[in-house]
Scaffold this motif. Structure first.
Motif, mmCIF file in Angstrom:
data_model
loop_
_atom_site.group_PDB
_atom_site.id
_atom_site.type_symbol
_atom_site.label_atom_id
_atom_site.label_comp_id
_atom_site.label_asym_id
_atom_site.label_seq_id
_atom_site.Cartn_x
_atom_site.Cartn_y
_atom_site.Cartn_z
ATOM 1 N N LEU A 211 0.849 -1.189 0.000
ATOM 2 C CA LEU A 211 0.000 0.000 0.000
ATOM 3 C C LEU A 211 0.886 1.241 0.000
ATOM 4 O O LEU A 211 1.730 1.408 0.876
ATOM 5 N N GLY A 212 0.677 2.119 -0.985
ATOM 6 C CA GLY A 212 1.457 3.349 -1.046
ATOM 7 C C GLY A 212 2.890 3.151 -1.472
ATOM 8 O O GLY A 212 3.744 3.996 -1.198
ATOM 9 N N CYS A 213 3.178 2.038 -2.153
ATOM 10 C CA CYS A 213 4.540 1.707 -2.582
ATOM 11 C C CYS A 213 4.649 1.756 -4.101
ATOM 12 O O CYS A 213 3.678 1.536 -4.818
ATOM 13 N N ARG A 214 5.856 2.016 -4.579
ATOM 14 C CA ARG A 214 6.204 1.781 -5.968
ATOM 15 C C ARG A 214 7.441 0.889 -6.000
ATOM 16 O O ARG A 214 8.127 0.706 -4.984
ATOM 17 N N PHE A 215 7.704 0.334 -7.187
ATOM 18 C CA PHE A 215 8.863 -0.540 -7.373
ATOM 19 C C PHE A 215 9.661 -0.066 -8.585
ATOM 20 O O PHE A 215 10.127 -0.849 -9.399
ATOM 21 N N ARG A 216 9.839 1.253 -8.689
ATOM 22 C CA ARG A 216 10.448 1.841 -9.880
ATOM 23 C C ARG A 216 11.950 1.636 -9.942
ATOM 24 O O ARG A 216 12.516 1.522 -11.029
ATOM 25 N N ASN A 217 12.622 1.627 -8.799
ATOM 26 C CA ASN A 217 14.078 1.496 -8.836
ATOM 27 C C ASN A 217 14.523 0.201 -8.154
ATOM 28 O O ASN A 217 13.751 -0.480 -7.492
ATOM 29 N N GLN A 218 15.800 -0.077 -8.346
ATOM 30 C CA GLN A 218 16.341 -1.343 -7.867
ATOM 31 C C GLN A 218 16.272 -1.461 -6.351
ATOM 32 O O GLN A 218 16.045 -2.553 -5.803
ATOM 33 N N LEU A 219 16.449 -0.354 -5.645
ATOM 34 C CA LEU A 219 16.396 -0.395 -4.182
ATOM 35 C C LEU A 219 15.011 -0.812 -3.699
ATOM 36 O O LEU A 219 14.875 -1.665 -2.813
ATOM 37 N N GLU A 220 13.981 -0.193 -4.258
ATOM 38 C CA GLU A 220 12.607 -0.527 -3.848
ATOM 39 C C GLU A 220 12.295 -1.986 -4.131
ATOM 40 O O GLU A 220 11.686 -2.672 -3.294
ATOM 41 N N THR A 244 5.832 0.841 -14.619
ATOM 42 C CA THR A 244 6.912 0.832 -15.599
ATOM 43 C C THR A 244 7.166 -0.607 -16.056
ATOM 44 O O THR A 244 6.651 -1.561 -15.472
ATOM 45 N N ARG A 245 7.984 -0.735 -17.079
ATOM 46 C CA ARG A 245 8.323 -2.077 -17.561
ATOM 47 C C ARG A 245 8.992 -2.902 -16.463
ATOM 48 O O ARG A 245 8.694 -4.084 -16.278
ATOM 49 N N ASN A 246 9.904 -2.265 -15.718
ATOM 50 C CA ASN A 246 10.578 -2.986 -14.628
ATOM 51 C C ASN A 246 9.604 -3.366 -13.515
ATOM 52 O O ASN A 246 9.729 -4.436 -12.914
ATOM 53 N N GLU A 247 8.652 -2.496 -13.243
ATOM 54 C CA GLU A 247 7.657 -2.822 -12.225
ATOM 55 C C GLU A 247 6.797 -4.003 -12.667
ATOM 56 O O GLU A 247 6.515 -4.902 -11.873
ATOM 57 N N LEU A 248 6.377 -3.993 -13.916
ATOM 58 C CA LEU A 248 5.562 -5.101 -14.419
ATOM 59 C C LEU A 248 6.326 -6.421 -14.336
ATOM 60 O O LEU A 248 5.761 -7.453 -13.954
ATOM 61 N N PHE A 250 8.704 -7.121 -12.233
ATOM 62 C CA PHE A 250 8.819 -7.465 -10.821
ATOM 63 C C PHE A 250 7.511 -8.053 -10.290
ATOM 64 O O PHE A 250 7.517 -9.057 -9.568
ATOM 65 N N LEU A 251 6.382 -7.447 -10.643
ATOM 66 C CA LEU A 251 5.091 -7.957 -10.195
ATOM 67 C C LEU A 251 4.879 -9.390 -10.666
ATOM 68 O O LEU A 251 4.405 -10.243 -9.907
ATOM 69 N N ALA A 252 5.232 -9.642 -11.924
ATOM 70 C CA ALA A 252 5.068 -10.989 -12.469
ATOM 71 C C ALA A 252 6.013 -11.979 -11.781
ATOM 72 O O ALA A 252 5.625 -13.101 -11.431
ATOM 73 N N GLU A 253 7.239 -11.561 -11.579
ATOM 74 C CA GLU A 253 8.256 -12.425 -10.961
ATOM 75 C C GLU A 253 7.851 -12.842 -9.547
ATOM 76 O O GLU A 253 8.047 -14.001 -9.146
ATOM 77 N N GLN A 254 7.263 -11.916 -8.794
ATOM 78 C CA GLN A 254 6.908 -12.177 -7.400
ATOM 79 C C GLN A 254 5.454 -12.591 -7.218
ATOM 80 O O GLN A 254 5.007 -12.790 -6.087
ATOM 81 N N ASN A 255 4.727 -12.734 -8.329
ATOM 82 C CA ASN A 255 3.294 -13.060 -8.301
ATOM 83 C C ASN A 255 2.529 -12.084 -7.391
ATOM 84 O O ASN A 255 1.765 -12.486 -6.515
ATOM 85 N N ILE A 256 2.777 -10.797 -7.651
ATOM 86 C CA ILE A 256 2.054 -9.725 -6.966
ATOM 87 C C ILE A 256 0.952 -9.252 -7.905
ATOM 88 O O ILE A 256 1.219 -8.768 -9.003
ATOM 89 N N ARG A 257 -0.285 -9.423 -7.494
ATOM 90 C CA ARG A 257 -1.406 -9.018 -8.323
ATOM 91 C C ARG A 257 -1.682 -7.528 -8.143
ATOM 92 O O ARG A 257 -1.850 -7.050 -7.025
#
Length: 280
Positions: A211-220, A244-248, A250-257
């Motif tokens: 909640l309230g998070c992004r995964f735009r950079n490598q640290l996140e 972003t492409r990297n976020e998508l 990451f979501l797929a890799e971690q099975n985050i819906r």
């Protein structure tokens, strides 16, 4: 848009099966906030008071490192203390989460709002990441509900553990922010050394709700990945903005819906569902 069932997520929260993972954007849920609610806002505040090279003025970790190198670590900590000096103002979501029997809440920002929401309880404690430049050979510090120092062994007795991996202004001004802070953590995080043992125990088999998070950079992405390790194989993230492409990836890799609704709307669904359960 991902199909999701707010009732089942709420059920998981109330059963302690779903772990909330809070990012800085949660702070703005009830309107304006007196402390920074995004990395971009925070870096603007600190670079307005200390001159840093133009090319890193919008890069929080690099700006922090420059200030640490040329103005001393105490200057950086002082700027962060100023930025988060306003009394914490828990949102309705913070207060709602504080009423639930959650074994673990992860909060990856420097404010003290979640701890303030939990303050009416004596059965919780905090574990915070600390800078190894200030605390040699230490990864985390533990605190009781009243802010006094605690021992790691006491964490097993807390009904709720608030995990602040990047530190927090309260109770002891711990901040992981500069490039060197992150280098220390990232050299060991793949083998889980900086992750508290109690966090590792609680996360096993559980789901995460971002909640309230992004995964735009490598640290996140790295922090989220390593904190989630060996948990369940299904998670959710409320993300309204187009990933972003990297976020998508990451979501797929971690099975985050992805839950493609505004964060405020989703919070209202949770709070509304809780009210309905209480009325039933």
């Amino acid at each position: 848009m991902t199909t999701y069932d707010p009732a089942s997520i709420l059920e998981g929260l109330t059963a302690g099966q779903v772990i909330p993972y809070l990012g800085p954007a949660v702070l703005g849920l009830d309107g304006s906030t007196a402390v920074p609610s995004a990395p971009d806002t925070l870096v603007e505040l600190i670079t307005a008071k200390v001159t840093v090279p133009h090319k890193i003025r919008k890069n929080l970790t690099a700006a922090g490192q420059y200030i640490e190198n040329f103005k001393h670590r105490k200057t950086l900590v002082g700027l962060l203390n100023e930025a988060f000096a306003a009394p914490p103002e828990p949102t309705a979501l913070h207060r709602f989460l504080a009423t639930l029997p959650l074994p673990l809440i992860v909060d990856v920002w420097y404010d003290a709002s979640m701890a303030a929401a939990l303050a009416g309880r004596s059965d919780f404690g905090q574990v915070q990441g600390v800078s190894r430049s200030e605390h040699f050979n230490q990864w985390v510090h533990y605190f009781h509900a009243d802010g006094s120092a605690a021992e790691e062994t006491e964490a097993a007795g807390w009904k709720t553990l608030l995990y602040k991996p990047l530190g927090s202004i309260a109770p002891a001004s711990n901040f992981i922010l500069s490039d060197s802070d992150y280098v220390e953590v990232l050299t060991e995080i793949d083998i889980q050394t900086p992750i508290p043992e109690r966090v590792k125990e609680i996360r096993t088999g559980r789901n995460f709700l971002f909640l309230g998070c992004r995964f735009r950079n490598q640290l996140e992405r790295t922090y989220a990945r390593q904190i989630m390790k060996r948990s369940s194989d299904l998670h959710w993230a409320v993300l309204t903005e187009e990933p972003t492409r990297n976020e998508l990836r990451f979501l797929a890799e971690q099975n985050i819906r992805r839950i493609d609704v505004p964060l405020g709307e989703f919070a209202q669904q949770l709070l509304g569902g809780e009210l309905a359960l209480q009325a039933a």
